[in-house]
Scaffold this motif. Sequence first.
Motif, PDB file in Angstrom:
ATOM      1  N   GLU A  93      -4.928   2.329  -8.477  1.00 13.88           N
ATOM      2  CA  GLU A  93      -5.966   2.752  -7.542  1.00 13.88           C
ATOM      3  C   GLU A  93      -7.029   1.660  -7.420  1.00 13.88           C
ATOM      4  O   GLU A  93      -7.680   1.321  -8.410  1.00 13.88           O
ATOM      5  CB  GLU A  93      -6.613   4.032  -8.037  1.00 13.88           C
ATOM      6  N   CYS A 147       0.867  -1.174   0.000  1.00 15.42           N
ATOM      7  CA  CYS A 147       0.000   0.000   0.000  1.00 15.42           C
ATOM      8  C   CYS A 147       0.905   1.226   0.000  1.00 15.42           C
ATOM      9  O   CYS A 147       1.811   1.330   0.825  1.00 15.42           O
ATOM     10  CB  CYS A 147      -0.903   0.000   1.230  1.00 15.42           C
ATOM     11  N   VAL A 148       0.653   2.139  -0.917  1.00 14.22           N
ATOM     12  CA  VAL A 148       1.446   3.357  -1.026  1.00 14.22           C
ATOM     13  C   VAL A 148       0.764   4.511  -0.310  1.00 14.22           C
ATOM     14  O   VAL A 148       1.410   5.304   0.364  1.00 14.22           O
ATOM     15  CB  VAL A 148       1.681   3.710  -2.513  1.00 14.22           C
ATOM     16  N   SER A 149      -0.567   4.602  -0.440  1.00 16.32           N
ATOM     17  CA  SER A 149      -1.308   5.730   0.117  1.00 16.32           C
ATOM     18  C   SER A 149      -2.733   5.293   0.431  1.00 16.32           C
ATOM     19  O   SER A 149      -3.305   4.471  -0.280  1.00 16.32           O
ATOM     20  CB  SER A 149      -1.325   6.868  -0.915  1.00 16.32           C
ATOM     21  N   LEU A 150      -3.292   5.862   1.494  1.00 18.44           N
ATOM     22  CA  LEU A 150      -4.700   5.623   1.825  1.00 18.44           C
ATOM     23  C   LEU A 150      -5.592   6.760   1.330  1.00 18.44           C
ATOM     24  O   LEU A 150      -6.789   6.568   1.147  1.00 18.44           O
ATOM     25  CB  LEU A 150      -4.868   5.437   3.332  1.00 18.44           C
TER      26      LEU A 150
END
Length: 188
Positions: free
Chosen positions: A141, A47-50
Motif C-alpha cells: 500500500e 497497480c492492483v487497486s485504486l
Amino acid sequence: MSVPTPPTPLVDADGDALRTLLRQQASTVTIVTAPSLVGFTATSFTCVSLAPPIVSFCSDLTSSSWSGVSRARHVGVHLLAGHQEELARRFATRGVDRFAAPTRWRPGPEGVPILDDTLAWMLCRVVDRVVVGDHAIVLAEPELLRHADVGSPLLYHRGAFTGLAATTDLDPRRASAAPRAAGSRRVL
C-alpha cells in the motif's frame, strides 16, 4: 502500409515460451529497495487497486534481495527515468554493492533507501506476500509518493532497455494540434 508478419506456429506454454512471449510487452523499469540495504531491478510493477491503493511487484525467491524484502515492513518502489539505464543494470547485477558510488541515495522514511533523480518513487507498506512457483508477489500500500512533472520512463522491451519514441501520437487527426518546429511540415 506495412504488411503484418505471419504469426509463429503454436507452441506449448512452458516457461521458455512464456518468457519469449513476454519479451513483446514493454514494461516500465523499477527498482525496489528495502531497509536492510537490499534492492533489485524489476519490470513486474503494476497497480492492483485504486480503492484502496495497492501496487504489486514480483521477486525471484532465489535472488539475493529476497531475504531482505521478505522481512521488510516497508519498501521503496522507484520508477526509473529514461537516462537511468546504468542504475537499472547495477541493481540487476549479482554480487555488487548496489548502494555504493556511483549510486546516489539517501535514507528515507521507515529506513527505506530512496534513490535520487528517479522519475517517481513511493514508500509502500507491505500488506501481503504470495508465493507462486519460483517467485513471490508482493502486495503493498503506497503511503508516500513523489513524482517529477517532466521526463520519460526507462522501458524494457525485447530483452533491452529502451525509451519512448519522440512522437508517440500517430493519429494524424490529433497531430495537427501538436506544436511543430519552425520550418517543419506535417506529412500525412
